[in-house]
Design a protein around this motif. Structure first.
Motif, PDB file in Angstrom:
ATOM      1  N   UNK A 176       0.869  -1.169   0.000  1.00  0.00           N
ATOM      2  CA  UNK A 176       0.000   0.000   0.000  1.00  0.00           C
ATOM      3  C   UNK A 176       0.910   1.224   0.000  1.00  0.00           C
ATOM      4  N   UNK A 240      -9.353   7.675  14.167  1.00  0.00           N
ATOM      5  CA  UNK A 240     -10.279   6.533  14.281  1.00  0.00           C
ATOM      6  C   UNK A 240     -10.948   6.514  15.651  1.00  0.00           C
ATOM      7  N   UNK A 305     -16.473 -14.766   8.974  1.00  0.00           N
ATOM      8  CA  UNK A 305     -17.524 -13.783   9.249  1.00  0.00           C
ATOM      9  C   UNK A 305     -17.444 -12.560   8.333  1.00  0.00           C
ATOM     10  N   UNK A 306     -18.620 -11.975   8.089  1.00  0.00           N
ATOM     11  CA  UNK A 306     -18.695 -10.769   7.249  1.00  0.00           C
ATOM     12  C   UNK A 306     -17.970  -9.619   7.938  1.00  0.00           C
ATOM     13  N   UNK A 307     -17.942  -9.629   9.269  1.00  0.00           N
ATOM     14  CA  UNK A 307     -17.264  -8.577  10.023  1.00  0.00           C
ATOM     15  C   UNK A 307     -15.768  -8.562   9.692  1.00  0.00           C
ATOM     16  N   UNK A 310     -15.285  -7.382   6.047  1.00  0.00           N
ATOM     17  CA  UNK A 310     -15.587  -5.965   5.824  1.00  0.00           C
ATOM     18  C   UNK A 310     -14.529  -5.046   6.432  1.00  0.00           C
ATOM     19  N   UNK A 313     -12.041  -3.237   4.363  1.00  0.00           N
ATOM     20  CA  UNK A 313     -12.411  -2.003   3.672  1.00  0.00           C
ATOM     21  C   UNK A 313     -12.405  -0.801   4.621  1.00  0.00           C
ATOM     22  N   UNK A 314     -11.823  -0.981   5.805  1.00  0.00           N
ATOM     23  CA  UNK A 314     -11.641   0.172   6.696  1.00  0.00           C
ATOM     24  C   UNK A 314     -10.179   0.596   6.751  1.00  0.00           C
ATOM     25  N   UNK A 316      -8.581   1.828   4.403  1.00  0.00           N
ATOM     26  CA  UNK A 316      -8.463   3.099   3.678  1.00  0.00           C
ATOM     27  C   UNK A 316      -8.783   4.303   4.571  1.00  0.00           C
ATOM     28  N   UNK A 317      -9.567   4.079   5.648  1.00  0.00           N
ATOM     29  CA  UNK A 317      -9.806   5.182   6.598  1.00  0.00           C
ATOM     30  C   UNK A 317      -8.482   5.657   7.193  1.00  0.00           C
ATOM     31  N   UNK A 319      -5.601   5.255   5.824  1.00  0.00           N
ATOM     32  CA  UNK A 319      -4.797   5.846   4.745  1.00  0.00           C
ATOM     33  C   UNK A 319      -5.137   7.323   4.556  1.00  0.00           C
ATOM     34  N   UNK A 320      -6.424   7.662   4.610  1.00  0.00           N
ATOM     35  CA  UNK A 320      -6.781   9.079   4.420  1.00  0.00           C
ATOM     36  C   UNK A 320      -6.311   9.899   5.634  1.00  0.00           C
ATOM     37  N   UNK A 321      -6.373   9.306   6.835  1.00  0.00           N
ATOM     38  CA  UNK A 321      -5.846  10.011   8.015  1.00  0.00           C
ATOM     39  C   UNK A 321      -4.339  10.240   7.881  1.00  0.00           C
TER      40      UNK A 321
ATOM     41  N   UNK B  36     -23.481  -4.960   9.342  1.00  0.00           N
ATOM     42  CA  UNK B  36     -22.177  -4.994   8.661  1.00  0.00           C
ATOM     43  C   UNK B  36     -22.359  -5.515   7.234  1.00  0.00           C
ATOM     44  N   UNK B  82       5.208   1.483  -4.668  1.00  0.00           N
ATOM     45  CA  UNK B  82       5.565   1.135  -3.291  1.00  0.00           C
ATOM     46  C   UNK B  82       7.064   0.896  -3.172  1.00  0.00           C
ATOM     47  N   UNK B 105      -6.647   7.870  -2.570  1.00  0.00           N
ATOM     48  CA  UNK B 105      -7.230   7.471  -1.285  1.00  0.00           C
ATOM     49  C   UNK B 105      -8.632   8.055  -1.128  1.00  0.00           C
ATOM     50  N   UNK B 109     -11.863   5.800  -0.275  1.00  0.00           N
ATOM     51  CA  UNK B 109     -12.733   5.981   0.899  1.00  0.00           C
ATOM     52  C   UNK B 109     -14.160   6.321   0.456  1.00  0.00           C
ATOM     53  N   UNK B 112     -15.398   2.865   0.099  1.00  0.00           N
ATOM     54  CA  UNK B 112     -15.385   2.025   1.304  1.00  0.00           C
ATOM     55  C   UNK B 112     -16.249   2.592   2.430  1.00  0.00           C
ATOM     56  N   UNK B 113     -16.015   3.864   2.802  1.00  0.00           N
ATOM     57  CA  UNK B 113     -16.685   4.461   3.975  1.00  0.00           C
ATOM     58  C   UNK B 113     -16.923   5.946   3.695  1.00  0.00           C
ATOM     59  N   UNK B 116     -16.867   8.620   6.442  1.00  0.00           N
ATOM     60  CA  UNK B 116     -15.740   8.708   7.381  1.00  0.00           C
ATOM     61  C   UNK B 116     -15.270  10.153   7.527  1.00  0.00           C
TER      62      UNK B 116
END
Lengths: 331, 124
Positions: A176, A240, A305-307, A310, A313-314, A316-317, A319-321, B36, B82, B105, B109, B112-113, B116
């Protein structure tokens, strides 16, 4: 562990052993939350307690850095001795109890879920004073004498954590670019270490018991270690853990200046908010890699599990931070 | 081949079933997993719609940043990017690097979210 009725019988025996012959267990229920440990609420004969035990009674640390439950119990007692608000440890489970690994603690009333704490009117007063209270609690935690800490605690400073998490990340062979840039930046800009203290390791909403007047207990000491005091302060600032309230750098409820004023006054340290930036960047990277670890449980087939799927896919949160933090550092 | 219902329509139908029928009948941890699952399907729908354009824009930026061949795929280009960041050839000071990573990014996002908080910060 045996059947459910064996577990029930053991709980009844345990309750009487801890609270005396005249005490009998009347109700017990599993509380939600706590993915890595089971939490049970027990009550009867006017007594109440919380049982924290390993899933199914069998210890399986959530990461190689996690300390065992008996070490956690020792640490909570050491924290209580220096005035940190914590639940009182009532009993550490042993083989005779037949309930597995864990301990019994006092039942502290309050809220741990971030959303109501950050949004509901009943916690408005708590939100106003919480940053200062967190600064005071962290000052006390960091004052726990290292010689009273359980020997299981590992030593891990900032650079050691970068190395540890980079190795995990490289093991996934899923490059990444944002993480690569964050790793390079962290290594190039590492601050001089501050004297080592006992670090809680997961000090944030979710692990803090809050009532209308503020902080009532610091929970979940599983990731405690010896390290840099700024790690705990910055972890609470990671976006987060602001749960949507980005404008409030401390946990979504307060300002860093308020926390540091109390912390520095109590400890005599002179930590600046600028110093927290590097540790917050490390915190975001660590949380991103932790999300990759949880997704890996799905990808590898260990947890369908779906948890777990899924949460991949968090990543990237974080990554933006990291982009926001790197951009601010290079503005 | 037929596309009635389309992939998006089928995903939307399953999401409707979770939101309106299955979810409300579940309790505790299963109800949480239903939410979820519904959120995951919402990501799938956004991915189907947004990825093609976003990924070709990403590829175009990568080709320019790396001076790479036009036909290289995005996965290989990101691996190369990378490696060059790790080697220190590309740094936060490299013109266009932070802008590229930010644009990529943000697009990720948004899929994805999209609610956020860090996304608003990045776009403001």
């Amino acid at each position: 562990m045996g059947s459910k009725s064996d577990f029930e019988n053991s709980l009844h025996t345990l309750f009487t052993r801890v609270f005396g012959e005249n005490a009998s267990l009347e109700t017990f229920r599993r509380l939600s939350g706590g993915a890595s440990q089971e939490t049970w609420a027990l009550s009867g004969s006017g007594e109440e307690a919380i049982l924290r035990r390993a899933p199914g009674g069998t210890s399986m640390a959530r990461s190689s850095a996690a300390i065992g439950l008996s070490a956690e119990a020792k640490l909570i007692s050491a924290a209580q001795d220096v005035g940190v608000p914590v639940p009182r440890v009532l009993h550490v489970l042993n083989d005779e109890d037949q309930v597995g690994d864990g301990f019994l603690m006092s039942w502290v009333k309050g809220e741990t879920i971030a959303r109501p704490i950050l949004r509901n009117e009943e916690y408005a007063t708590a939100r106003d004073v919480l940053a200062g209270q967190c600064g005071a609690a962290l000052a006390d935690i960091h004052a726990i004498p290292l010689e009273s800490a359980p020997p299981e605690l590992q030593t891990s400073d900032g650079l050691a954590q970068i190395a540890q998490y980079e190795e995990i990340y490289r093991g996934f062979d899923a490059p990444r670019p944002v993480f690569e840039l964050a790793l390079q930046w962290l290594k190039a800009n590492a601050p001089a270490p501050r004297p080592s203290v006992l670090v809680h390791g997961d000090f944030r909403l979710g692990n803090l018991m809050i009532d209308e007047s503020g902080l009532v207990a610091v929970l979940d000491w599983e990731l405690a270690h010896i390290g840099d005091p700024r790690e705990d302060i910055a972890w609470l600032c990671v976006n987060s853990w602001r749960f949507g309230q980005s404008q409030n750098r401390v946990g979504g409820f307060g300002q860093l200046g308020d926390l540091l004023d109390t912390y520095n006054a109590k400890t005599g340290a002179d930590i600046t908010s600028k110093e927290i930036d590097w540790w917050e960047t490390l915190g975001s990277l660590k949380w991103g890699i932790m999300c990759m670890i949880m997704y890996e449980a799905f990808r590898s087939g260990a947890d369908a599990s779906v948890e777990r799927a899924a949460i991949g896919r968090r990543v990237s949160e974080t990554e933006i931070d990291l982009i926001n933090l790197l951009e601010a550092a290079h503005a | 081949m037929h596309d009635q219902p389309s992939v998006s329509e089928l995903v939307q139908a399953v999401k409707n079933f979770i939101d309106e029928t299955a979810g409300p009948n579940l309790k505790g941890h299963a109800a949480f997993h239903a939410r979820v699952a519904s959120n995951a399907l919402a990501s799938v729908l956004r991915d189907l719609e947004q990825r093609p354009a976003q990924e070709s824009a990403e590829a175009a930026r990568l080709i320019e940043l790396l001076g790479a061949e036009e036909e290289a795929d995005v996965g290989a280009l990101n691996r190369k990017l990378s490696e060059q960041i790790r080697a220190g050839t590309l740094t936060p000071e490299t013109p266009g690097l932070l802008q590229h990573l930010k644009a990529t990014t943000i697009a990720q996002v948004e899929i994805d979210q999209p609610r956020y908080s860090g996304l608003n910060t990045a776009k403001s």
